[in-house]
Write an enzyme that holds these catalytic residues in place. Sequence first.
Site, PDB file in Angstrom:
ATOM      1  N   SER A 226     -46.677 -43.586 -21.082  1.00 51.29           N
ATOM      2  CA  SER A 226     -46.846 -44.597 -20.223  1.00 51.29           C
ATOM      3  C   SER A 226     -46.241 -45.966 -20.727  1.00 51.29           C
ATOM      4  O   SER A 226     -45.023 -45.854 -20.780  1.00 51.29           O
ATOM      5  CB  SER A 226     -48.401 -44.904 -19.691  1.00 51.29           C
ATOM      6  OG  SER A 226     -48.810 -45.555 -18.798  1.00 51.29           O
ATOM      7  N   ASP A 334     -44.790 -39.600 -10.134  1.00 51.32           N
ATOM      8  CA  ASP A 334     -45.834 -40.389 -11.043  1.00 51.32           C
ATOM      9  C   ASP A 334     -46.958 -41.091 -10.445  1.00 51.32           C
ATOM     10  O   ASP A 334     -46.574 -41.772  -9.596  1.00 51.32           O
ATOM     11  CB  ASP A 334     -44.952 -41.250 -12.030  1.00 51.32           C
ATOM     12  CG  ASP A 334     -45.713 -41.476 -13.290  1.00 51.32           C
ATOM     13  OD1 ASP A 334     -46.689 -42.657 -13.230  1.00 51.32           O
ATOM     14  OD2 ASP A 334     -45.587 -41.033 -14.300  1.00 51.32           O
ATOM     15  N   HIS A 383     -49.822 -38.273 -14.288  1.00 55.52           N
ATOM     16  CA  HIS A 383     -49.309 -39.269 -15.145  1.00 55.52           C
ATOM     17  C   HIS A 383     -49.701 -38.802 -16.522  1.00 55.52           C
ATOM     18  O   HIS A 383     -50.960 -38.777 -16.811  1.00 55.52           O
ATOM     19  CB  HIS A 383     -50.010 -40.599 -14.843  1.00 55.52           C
ATOM     20  CG  HIS A 383     -49.553 -41.916 -15.527  1.00 55.52           C
ATOM     21  ND1 HIS A 383     -47.959 -42.222 -15.294  1.00 55.52           N
ATOM     22  CD2 HIS A 383     -50.151 -42.664 -16.225  1.00 55.52           C
ATOM     23  CE1 HIS A 383     -47.872 -43.240 -16.136  1.00 55.52           C
ATOM     24  NE2 HIS A 383     -49.036 -43.731 -16.769  1.00 55.52           N
TER      25      HIS A 383
END
Length: 488
Positions: A226, A334, A383
């Site tokens: 991330s 995502d 994610h």
Amino acid sequence: MAGALCVTLLLLLSTNTVSGRKTWRRRGQQIVPSGRERSEGGDESFPLDFTAVEGNMDNFMAQIKSLAQSLYPCSAQRLDDEMKLHILHNKSVTCNDGSSAGYYLKESKGSRRWLVFLEGGWYCISHENCDLRYDTMRRLMSSKAWPPAKTASGILSTQPEENPHWWNANMVFIPYCSSDVWSGASPKTEKSGYAFMGSLIIQEVVKELLGKGLDAAKVLLLAGSSAGGTGVLLNVDLVADLLEELGYPGIQVRGLSDSGWFLDNKQYRRTDCTDIITCAPTEAIQRGIRYWSSMVPERCKQQFKEGEEWNCFFGYKIYPTLRSPVFVVQWLFDEAQLTVDNVHLSGQPVQESQWLYIQNLGRELRNTLKDVGASFAPACLAHEVITRSHWTEIQVRGTSLPRALHCWDRRLQETNKNSKVPLKGCPFHLMDSCPWPQCNPTCPSIRDHFTGQEMSVVQFLMHLGFDVQKMASQQGMEPGKLLGVLSS
């Protein structure tokens, strides 16, 4: 190695307890650990002399007991899985609130490979939303409540069955406490109220690790998920340059960016930038880069006009400027990208315009990755992945992510940076071609936001408005089989 040998010993002991009178026919042979059980530092093996076994089981059992006593007790193996907290000696490099930054370390004696992981967790771009972040997510802005030790999973796991190729590396986990996508270089002031020193934290950790064995490293893999994945793209060359300046040009620095390859596309529905969740990616980064006093790699910075350095936060723009090899892991759909694009998949089935937007997002992302030499891009709605325990289960065209990383590693050993020419049967440039979320049958399961119940792929696609049943009926096959065919 000790863990594998402990299991071997238990098996040998149990076998010989049952069949103590059995005569061994093979002579002069030794038990030799497999490649996985050997440490890459060339750790000594423990041979067993089977020539003394025939007609003398007492001798054999004495050898087993002697070997067992020389090993670390099997019952204590799991205790060594913990990573220990180290607070930086340089107290001027801090988290947002001024508390000292730090890192967690699990050393692997004899290994010359180091994995340094950057944690993710969004960011804040104004005093107001940083205050809110501090009230609700203080762990991401301060080190004051960090535990003295932690365990990790996925690529940070020390268990070979969960982490086939990196389990024996030196593991470093750097907690995210700078809220700046690992880019800042500004100390706390009375005016700002917060420090933003993400990039400096990485540099300081690397310097400290040199005194803990990194100086003898062969490979340093800078990984992150991330915001940490974007942090890898922003810092991988900086780390390589730092090590070279400090006199360690022989350490091969590589990057692994997970779920940090964002697009600066138009939102599905344009909204005012009132908070970081609804703020368009470009506007959020433009505000943030000023607020954080971000460090941007010089090679990327030179590609854009003054004041447009924010472009370097987007993977497809910074990647061509990088000198260090980078492997990109990115879900084609995502969840964080969809969130900032104001696409919400809970509640009523999506409208046709939303469905088309989602499909187009997958196409756009796929296009930005086509020239990336090493990539793994499943058509899933998710994610982050590399620190999940199920990361070995996801496949693209029959190849798992750990396998693709191993193939990339093998290619780099041949010094062909970013080559897309795969080794025979060993690909590392893998993208799904099917056009909708969850069309890859190995995708992580998803749950209904309201009921919490796990949804099948067919249920999810029908929820989105895709008539799987009708299309399967037209093809004369079961829905599940249709999905498998389309995915492959």
